[in-house]
Design a protein around this motif. Structure first.
Motif: not given
Length: 372
Positions: A25-38
């Protein structure tokens, strides 16, 4: 404002990253880990269960709206096309290119939502990487470089609505507000003519400095038929600290004109000569100040050797009085009286002030707020 460059330091992440867990029932903020787009189509295929929504949200600083702060874009997966679709769109994602919408850029982050009763997760791995990158940050340079105000005159014919004429003002503080070689003189049409009047000249395109609260756009129109017309106003990147009002000298009314979205005004040319007056319309700019009231209509009419100034308001909160001002030129205003605000919770309230010594000009209404 000055340009700022941000540089990241540290080890470049590679390989499969630890799973990102989203609580029930929650949101999570996820960052892109790589030096490139995903590629989010690849990332979302790793969902541990379907309670983790395939959709995601990103804060878009280019979706400026009226406040210029940015807003959230929502990306929804379309199984028929195999691509994401974005709402409301525009901003950083105005190209419509599926690759722009399917990819999250390096240095960005996204929200995902778990609607289930238990935790769920996703995993970002090397095969989610994609080549190329694009700018997803605020536009560089001055806002004034692309500020524009377009006015169009449309003829409302019996079977269609047709473009008749129009004008454009381009704003930049690097421009000269005087008429010069950067401005385009109006070429007279055989039919309706609608132009800008500046420095005693008719212009089709004008380049001038950014508008301030004392500026006015003067229009000139002629050769209109006895029928209905529509004025359309299309602003682009106009200053957020101003309000604009279209003043109609024939009806003695002043109506708000949006500086963030397209708006319109319908009028009719009749057998009354003043309805086709060349100087019937103008737009005045005023400072955008937070008032505890919304003025929905302003009207002035001649009655028994007086001018009756009437206005209607809504959302009135903690007001003491209204001050009525008048002007002979639309720029310099003088107070001529006050009307006490009524203590009311009505959705709409009307007021009136009679001017016994009216000038030829445009009356104005101004609200004065006091502590409640």
């Amino acid at each position: 404002f000055t340009s700022t460059t941000l540089r990241s330091k540290g080890n470049v992440l590679m390989g499969t990253q630890p799973a990102v867990t989203v609580s029930a029932g929650k949101f999570a903020l996820v960052s892109t880990p790589y030096a490139s787009a995903i590629d989010m189509r690849v990332v979302m295929n790793t969902r541990s269960n379907s309670s983790l929504s395939r959709s995601f949200q990103i804060w878009d600083p280019k979706l400026q709206g009226g406040y210029g702060f940015g807003a959230y874009q929502t990306f929804d997966f379309n199984p028929e096309t195999g691509n994401y679709e974005v709402a409301p769109g525009s901003g950083s994602f105005s190209s419509g290119n599926p690759n722009d919408i399917n990819f999250v850029q390096s240095g960005s982050a996204f929200f995902i939502q778990n609607t289930g009763a238990s935790a769920a997760s996703i995993t970002i791995s090397e095969n989610a990487k994609t080549s190329g990158s694009r700018d997803a940050f605020r536009p560089t340079g001055s806002l004034s470089s692309s500020a524009k105000f377009r006015t169009s005159l449309l003829a409302m014919n019996s079977a269609s609505i047709d473009m008749a004429d129009g004008s454009i003002i381009r704003y930049d503080d690097a421009f000269n507000s005087a008429v010069d070689g950067e401005d385009v003189l109006k070429s007279t049409n055989f039919g309706e003519n609608f132009s800008l009047l500046s420095g005693g000249k008719e212009l089709a395109v004008e380049r001038r400095k950014l508008p301030v609260a004392t500026d006015t756009i003067f229009y000139r129109m002629y050769s209109l038929r006895r029928q209905s017309y529509r004025l359309e106003f299309a602003p682009t990147n106009m200053p957020a600290d101003l309000n604009a009002f279209l003043e109609d000298a024939f009806t003695n009314t002043s109506v708000p004109v949006s500086l963030t979205d397209t708006s319109s005004y319908v009028f009719t040319v009749s057998t009354v000569a003043a309805s086709a007056a060349q100087n019937r319309f103008r737009i005045v700019f005023r400072p955008q100040t937070p008032l505890p009231v919304t003025v929905t209509e302003v009207r002035a009419s001649a009655q028994n050797n007086r001018v009756a100034v009437e206005w209607t308001v809504s959302n009135q909160v903690n007001l003491r009085e209204y001050r009525v001002e008048r002007s002979a030129d639309g720029r310099s205003f003088t107070a001529i009286g006050t009307v006490a605000a009524r203590d009311t919770t009505a959705a709409s309230t009307g007021y009136r002030f009679d001017d016994a010594q009216a000038l030829t000009g445009f009356p104005a209404i101004e609200g004065i707020a006091v502590p409640g």
